[in-house]
Design an enzyme around this catalytic site. Structure first.
Site, PDB file in Angstrom:
ATOM      1  N   GLN A  66      25.617  -8.129 -60.348  1.00 34.85           N
ATOM      2  CA  GLN A  66      25.703  -7.225 -61.378  1.00 34.85           C
ATOM      3  C   GLN A  66      25.252  -5.909 -60.780  1.00 34.85           C
ATOM      4  OE1 GLN A  66      23.322  -9.282 -64.063  1.00 34.85           O
ATOM      5  NE2 GLN A  66      25.197 -10.145 -65.266  1.00 34.85           N
ATOM      6  N   CYS A  69      23.477  -8.095 -70.505  1.00 33.88           N
ATOM      7  CA  CYS A  69      23.045  -8.708 -71.806  1.00 33.88           C
ATOM      8  C   CYS A  69      21.487  -8.462 -72.037  1.00 33.88           C
ATOM      9  CB  CYS A  69      23.531 -10.083 -71.997  1.00 33.88           C
ATOM     10  SG  CYS A  69      22.900 -11.133 -70.936  1.00 33.88           S
TER      11      CYS A  69
END
EC number: 1.2.1.70
Length: 425
Positions: free
Chosen positions: A122, A52
């Site tokens: 991630q 994000c």
């Protein structure tokens, strides 16, 4: 010639949320974009990280493909004229800069929340997707494993990952403490502001709680978030039924007057304890509620103090973290320099092996099998001793930054330009 490692980075530092949202990539899009880049450029190793807060493309090439890659990103996301927004991207065309940047990203130094615990996973996912497409070669494999090892050192040797440095993380951390002795605890999240959404996602990513319910006045967004996080959604009209079942209520409702009044809470049957974490300003849980038996309320100031303390500890740890990173980069750079001479070493070994085999072939027919085996072993041993010193000298020259001269000399002496890198059987 080893290709340069480069990076194109779009992050919260320069790009507003509306831009970051448009270029954010899921797994399928990351893989698709990597294949596009591979087809349109000469890059052999690729890694794409998209969260994000950032979308970053790392690649190896001696060419600057930043414009082409931004255009291909636009094609992947169906964004016309993305190259016109290049000012939002940071370009790292020097290998040292790109390597340092990936270390800082992977460790959490470059995160919006310093020491972000999610970023490590991630980065691991991004690396796995690259490996799935055979786009992680020796350079990227070594770099990523060095970063993962560095992260372990940071966790073990510093306070950089201790505590929760954001309100949403601190809320999840406090929830775990409060409910540690409550089996199958029921958690109710009320309201879906920015903090409420972050809390939901952090529960999904960082805890093992199974019984989490979400409710919100406007159901459209909350139903979508509940589906995304794999939690239950109930209509706002059934709020108090859900409150009655909950062991912990987390509220981030925007309301001038308290939603959870003392009078309404008093109607509940409280068998032991019921916890409220109030993230709202103004408060959504009546301050008088704690006068009731079994009701314990934590407000935003309590949560903020927890996150501020953790953030201060993390900031204090940054100099130590940077030293650990620099130590790892020095070690990685030494390996990377040795990689530059690896083709020359392999070619030299191949040249000597060819000479050895050609000479053996002239005499081996005159020898018995046992004699031929002994001669083969002896000549291999001689060859290894002959090549040992040039290899050591090449590696030493690498560390001094003087390998190029030695490589040229060896190329001329043994005509290595015509030799393959792989030793032929």
């Amino acid at each position: 010639m080893i290709s340069n490692f480069k990076s194109i980075s779009l992050t919260y530092r320069k790009a507003p949320l509306e831009i970051r949202e448009r270029v954010a990539l899921n797994e399928a899009e990351c893989k698709s974009l990597m294949l596009r880049i591979k087809d349109f450029t000469d890059t052999a190793e690729l890694l794409i990280l998209s969260t994000c807060n950032r979308t970053e493309i790392y690649y190896t090439s001696n060419e600057d493909y930043s414009n082409d890659i931004i255009k291909l990103l636009g094609v992947e996301k169906n964004i016309t004229g993305l190259i016109q927004q290049k000012e939002y991207f940071e370009i790292y065309n020097e290998q040292a800069d790109a390597v340092l940047h990936l270390f800082e990203v992977g460790i959490g130094l470059d995160s919006q929340v310093v020491g972000d615990m999610q970023i490590v996973n991630q980065v691991k996912y991004a690396y796995q997707w690259s490996a799935d497409l055979n786009l992680a070669g020796p350079f990227l494999h070594r770099l990523m494993h060095t970063i993962f090892f560095t992260n372990k050192r940071v966790v073990q040797e510093t306070a950089f990952r201790d505590g929760a440095a954001s309100v949403s993380y601190a809320t999840v951390e406090l929830s775990e403490e409060l409910l540690s002795a409550t089996p199958n605890a029921n958690i109710l999240i009320v309201g879906l502001g920015e903090i409420g959404a972050d809390v939901c996602r952090n529960f999904k990513a960082n805890t093992s709680f199974k019984n989490i319910t979400l409710t919100n006045r406007s159901p459209l967004k909350s139903e979508a978030l509940a589906a995304e996080c794999g939690i239950e959604h109930v209509p706002f009209e059934t709020l108090w039924e859900a409150v009655a079942k909950a062991d912990l209520v987390i509220s981030s409702v925007a309301k001038e007057e308290p939603l959870f009044t003392k009078e309404e809470i008093q109607k509940l049957s409280i068998l032991s304890h019921k916890y409220f974490i109030d993230l709202s300003v103004p408060r959504s849980v009546d301050a008088r509620a704690e006068e009731l038996p079994g009701i314990i309320v934590y407000d935003i100031d309590h949560i903020q103090n927890r996150s501020n303390e953790a953030l201060e500890n993390r900031l204090n740890a940054i100099p130590h973290v940077r030293k650990i990173i620099l130590d790892s980069i020095v070690e990685f750079n030494e390996w990377s320099k040795e990689m530059e001479v690896s083709p020359t070493i392999n070619k030299l070994k191949n040249a000597l092996e060819q000479i050895r085999k050609e000479e053996l072939s002239r005499f081996v027919k005159q020898l018995s099998d046992e004699e031929a085996k002994k001669v083969d072993e002896i000549t291999k041993s001689i060859m290894q001793k002959i090549i040992k010193l040039p290899v050591l000298q090449l590696k030493a020259a690498c560390k001094r930054g003087e390998a190029e001269t030695l490589i040229d000399v060896l190329n001329d002496l043994f005509n290595l330009d015509k030799q393959p890198e792989q030793i032929r059987d």
